[in-house]
Motif scaffolding. Structure first.
Motif, short mmCIF file in Angstrom:
data_model
loop_
_atom_site.label_atom_id
_atom_site.label_comp_id
_atom_site.label_asym_id
_atom_site.label_seq_id
_atom_site.Cartn_x
_atom_site.Cartn_y
_atom_site.Cartn_z
N TYR A 140 -4.43 -9.17 -14.33
CA TYR A 140 -3.97 -10.38 -13.66
C TYR A 140 -3.31 -11.33 -14.65
O TYR A 140 -3.91 -11.71 -15.66
CB TYR A 140 -5.17 -11.08 -13.00
CG TYR A 140 -4.83 -12.35 -12.26
CD1 TYR A 140 -4.27 -12.32 -11.00
CD2 TYR A 140 -5.09 -13.60 -12.84
CE1 TYR A 140 -3.97 -13.49 -10.31
CE2 TYR A 140 -4.80 -14.78 -12.17
CZ TYR A 140 -4.23 -14.71 -10.90
OH TYR A 140 -3.94 -15.87 -10.23
N SER A 145 0.83 -1.21 0.00
CA SER A 145 0.00 0.00 0.00
C SER A 145 0.86 1.25 0.00
O SER A 145 0.57 2.23 -0.70
CB SER A 145 -0.92 0.01 1.22
OG SER A 145 -1.88 -1.02 1.15
N VAL A 203 -4.85 3.51 -1.90
CA VAL A 203 -4.34 2.83 -3.09
C VAL A 203 -4.98 3.46 -4.32
O VAL A 203 -6.20 3.40 -4.50
CB VAL A 203 -4.65 1.32 -3.04
CG1 VAL A 203 -4.25 0.64 -4.35
CG2 VAL A 203 -3.91 0.67 -1.88
N ILE A 238 -3.04 -8.31 -2.71
CA ILE A 238 -3.80 -7.25 -3.38
C ILE A 238 -5.28 -7.34 -3.03
O ILE A 238 -5.97 -6.31 -2.89
CB ILE A 238 -3.61 -7.32 -4.90
CG1 ILE A 238 -2.14 -7.06 -5.26
CG2 ILE A 238 -4.50 -6.31 -5.61
CD1 ILE A 238 -1.63 -5.69 -4.88
N SER A 239 -5.79 -8.55 -2.84
CA SER A 239 -7.21 -8.69 -2.49
C SER A 239 -7.52 -8.03 -1.16
O SER A 239 -8.64 -7.58 -0.92
CB SER A 239 -7.61 -10.17 -2.45
OG SER A 239 -6.97 -10.84 -1.37
N PHE A 257 -11.29 -8.59 -8.41
CA PHE A 257 -10.85 -7.19 -8.52
C PHE A 257 -10.03 -6.91 -9.78
O PHE A 257 -9.66 -5.76 -10.04
CB PHE A 257 -10.03 -6.81 -7.28
CG PHE A 257 -8.75 -7.57 -7.12
CD1 PHE A 257 -7.60 -7.21 -7.83
CD2 PHE A 257 -8.67 -8.65 -6.25
CE1 PHE A 257 -6.42 -7.92 -7.68
CE2 PHE A 257 -7.49 -9.36 -6.10
CZ PHE A 257 -6.36 -8.99 -6.81
N ALA A 258 -9.74 -7.96 -10.59
CA ALA A 258 -8.80 -7.79 -11.71
C ALA A 258 -9.37 -8.31 -13.02
O ALA A 258 -10.29 -9.14 -13.05
CB ALA A 258 -7.49 -8.51 -11.39
N HIS A 296 -6.82 -3.75 -2.24
CA HIS A 296 -7.16 -3.08 -3.50
C HIS A 296 -8.19 -1.97 -3.34
O HIS A 296 -8.22 -1.02 -4.13
CB HIS A 296 -7.64 -4.11 -4.54
CG HIS A 296 -9.00 -4.68 -4.25
ND1 HIS A 296 -10.16 -4.14 -4.76
CD2 HIS A 296 -9.37 -5.75 -3.51
CE1 HIS A 296 -11.19 -4.85 -4.34
NE2 HIS A 296 -10.73 -5.84 -3.58
N ASP A 297 -9.05 -2.08 -2.31
CA ASP A 297 -10.06 -1.03 -2.13
C ASP A 297 -9.70 -0.08 -0.98
O ASP A 297 -10.53 0.71 -0.54
CB ASP A 297 -11.44 -1.64 -1.88
CG ASP A 297 -11.46 -2.61 -0.69
OD1 ASP A 297 -10.39 -2.84 -0.10
OD2 ASP A 297 -12.55 -3.13 -0.39
N VAL A 336 -4.83 2.75 -7.53
CA VAL A 336 -4.98 1.94 -8.73
C VAL A 336 -6.45 1.80 -9.12
O VAL A 336 -7.29 1.39 -8.31
CB VAL A 336 -4.36 0.54 -8.52
CG1 VAL A 336 -4.53 -0.32 -9.78
CG2 VAL A 336 -2.89 0.67 -8.15
N PHE A 342 -6.65 -3.25 -12.25
CA PHE A 342 -5.71 -4.33 -11.99
C PHE A 342 -5.79 -5.33 -13.13
O PHE A 342 -6.90 -5.74 -13.53
CB PHE A 342 -6.01 -5.04 -10.67
CG PHE A 342 -5.66 -4.24 -9.44
CD1 PHE A 342 -4.38 -4.27 -8.92
CD2 PHE A 342 -6.62 -3.46 -8.82
CE1 PHE A 342 -4.06 -3.54 -7.78
CE2 PHE A 342 -6.31 -2.73 -7.69
CZ PHE A 342 -5.02 -2.77 -7.16
#
Length: 508
Positions: free
Chosen positions: A136, A99, A129, A120-121, A144-145, A124-125, A131, A134
């Motif tokens: 994969y 992060s 962050v 990342i899971s 999320f990707a 990611h939110d 981004v 994402f």
């Protein structure tokens, strides 16, 4: 656009060597992926066009949080073609660390693989962050990707205008963070191409078609720069995503590897493989080492066992500084070499004054290979640069011939009873003991002396009867008594970060 950039290398190689292998990924003893230079350029163009479609522009960043794979290599170049900066993230970092790097570097796009997906899971939110997308690498992407391969399938492989100038930023490489939070080191295209030129002309024995194996992680300059160097000569880069010594020896043989780089710990593991001398490594012409001292005995064993040219290098993320060529490896076994071709170097005291040969001081560097400064840290950048010279925390001395000797780190200095003790000097002496495999020397608090010297020793396998007093006596007979260890601890291994550096903070 002005001047050659990294993106031009892939395009030139696709024109000159279209059918030659550009990249190979080996995992678990198998070839996972391979591409010719024509195929590599096609995928680089798809990456570049795809990133543009996602809104990535010149000056933006693209994060890569993966173990070694060929997708990382094509994303390195694809991002740089459009003037964006790849940010390889240490794949050993976990939630809070990742992060921090993402927050600091600010990428809108990040590419991840199965190894990093769980981390990342979790983050990611997280609001910090930045981004938005994402991608994969692998099958069955997490929620999320998006699939990296499907993303590329829908993108043109038409050639992209190569937009950056040679002086533009090309990449952000984060330090290992052993003395604090990782710092993002900015590199320009000129930095990277100058580093590549030094590698080609100073002992790496590279030529078109060179087959270079990368076993160290690609988030580190010790792997990233050799990739750029090999790309510059039109070589084939083989990456592997883990280090199993027996498997690596097999890979060196099967892929007819011409050059590679190993930290000393990896070298010892390779040499300890039963039957190591039976592998056909006749193609291996250049064996690079660095990141930690090797010592004369290890160097001699590498050269005798592998019958190859040993090239030692020294430096840090901010400046890859010196090289010790094969013809001087044993003659100057305690040295880390002379300054690289493109680098000016001097030894300075705490006030920045140049010191004469033989005196210990900080290493200061200047030249096109020195990094461009720290990302988002203007005050830190100003602190480490003095009139264009990058002044490091590495303590060195030089002899009358200009050879450099690493003494230690300024922040590792042990002050015992008012006397300065450089850990590297004590480590070198302890390394000379035949029953010692590895050693790290640290300072620990002492009510009387302020600090006292402690040695953490990994004995050789057949040295079960090694006693602390034997180590202390060995040192006391060779250097000043105030430098000898006041305590000795035996361990089966030393804690290290992913680049091979000993984590001394865990030993004190």
């Amino acid at each position: 656009m002005s001047g050659l950039t990294v993106g031009h290398l892939a395009r030139r190689n696709a024109r000159k060597h279209p059918e030659q292998e550009a990249t190979v990924h080996r995992s678990d003893g198998q070839r996972v992926a391979a591409s010719t230079y024509a195929e590599f350029e096609s995928r680089v163009n798809r990456v570049a066009n795809g990133l543009r479609n996602l809104g990535v522009d010149a000056g933006d960043t693209v994060a890569l949080y993966m173990k070694n794979n060929v997708e990382t290599l094509e994303c390195f170049v694809g991002a740089m073609v459009i003037g964006a900066r790849p940010v390889p993230v240490n794949h050993r970092f976990k939630g809070q660390e990742v992060s921090y790097v993402l927050d600091d570097s600010g990428p809108e796009v990040a590419i991840v693989d199965a190894f990093g997906a769980d981390t990342i899971s979790e983050i990611h939110d997280d609001p910090i962050v930045p981004v938005e997308t994402f991608l994969y690498v692998g099958e069955d992407p997490p929620a999320f990707a998006r699939s990296y391969e499907r993303f590329l399938e829908g993108v043109s492989d038409d050639a992209v205008d190569i937009v950056p100038d040679r002086q533009d930023q090309a990449a952000l490489m984060y330090t290992s963070g052993t003395t604090g939070r990782p710092k993002g080191c900015r590199f320009t295209h000129d930095n990277l191409l100058s580093l590549a030129a030094d590698g080609v002309y100073e002992g790496d024995y590279l030529e078109p078609g060179n087959r270079h194996l990368i076993v160290t992680p690609l988030f580190h300059v010790g792997a990233f720069v050799p990739f750029i160097t090999n790309l510059s000569v039109g070589g084939t880069t083989i990456v592997t995503d883990g280090f199993d010594p027996e498997r690596v020896l097999g890979l060196l043989e099967e892929e007819s590897i011409n050059s590679s780089y190993f930290v000393p710990t990896q070298s010892r593991m390779l040499l300890s493989v039963e039957g190591v001398e039976e592998y056909d490594l006749s193609a291996l012409e250049s064996y690079g080492t660095g990141a930690a001292p090797s010592g004369a005995e290890l160097k001699r064993e590498i050269m005798d066992t592998f019958d190859t040219n040993l090239v030692e290098s020294f430096g840090q993320t901010e400046a890859l500084a010196t090289r010790l060529p094969p013809e001087q490896t044993l003659e100057k076994a305690d040295s880390v070499g002379r300054p690289a071709l493109s680098l000016q170097m001097k030894v300075v005291d705490e006030d920045g004054n140049r010191l004469p040969s033989g005196e210990v001081g900080r290493a200061a560097y200047k030249g096109p290979t020195v990094f461009d400064g720290y990302h988002n840290m203007p005050e830190k950048t100003d602190e480490v640069f003095d009139d264009g010279w990058f002044v490091s925390d590495d303590l060195i001395k030089r002899d009358d011939e200009g050879f450099v000797y690493f003494v230690g780190r300024a922040d590792d200095m042990i002050v015992s009873g008012g006397e300065n003790v450089h850990p590297a000097e004590v480590e070198e002496v302890i390394h000379e003991h035949p029953a010692v495999n590895e050693v790290a020397v640290v300072g620990v608090p002492d009510d009387t002396w302020g600090e006292r010297v402690k040695a953490v020793v990994v004995p050789e396998d057949d040295a079960a009867d090694l006693e602390p007093d034997e180590i202390v006596s060995h040192v006391d007979e060779r250097i000043a008594g105030y430098k000898k260890p006041r305590s000795v601890e035996f361990r089966s291994e030393l804690p290290r970060n992913p680049t091979g550096k000993v984590l001394k903070s865990e030993l004190a």
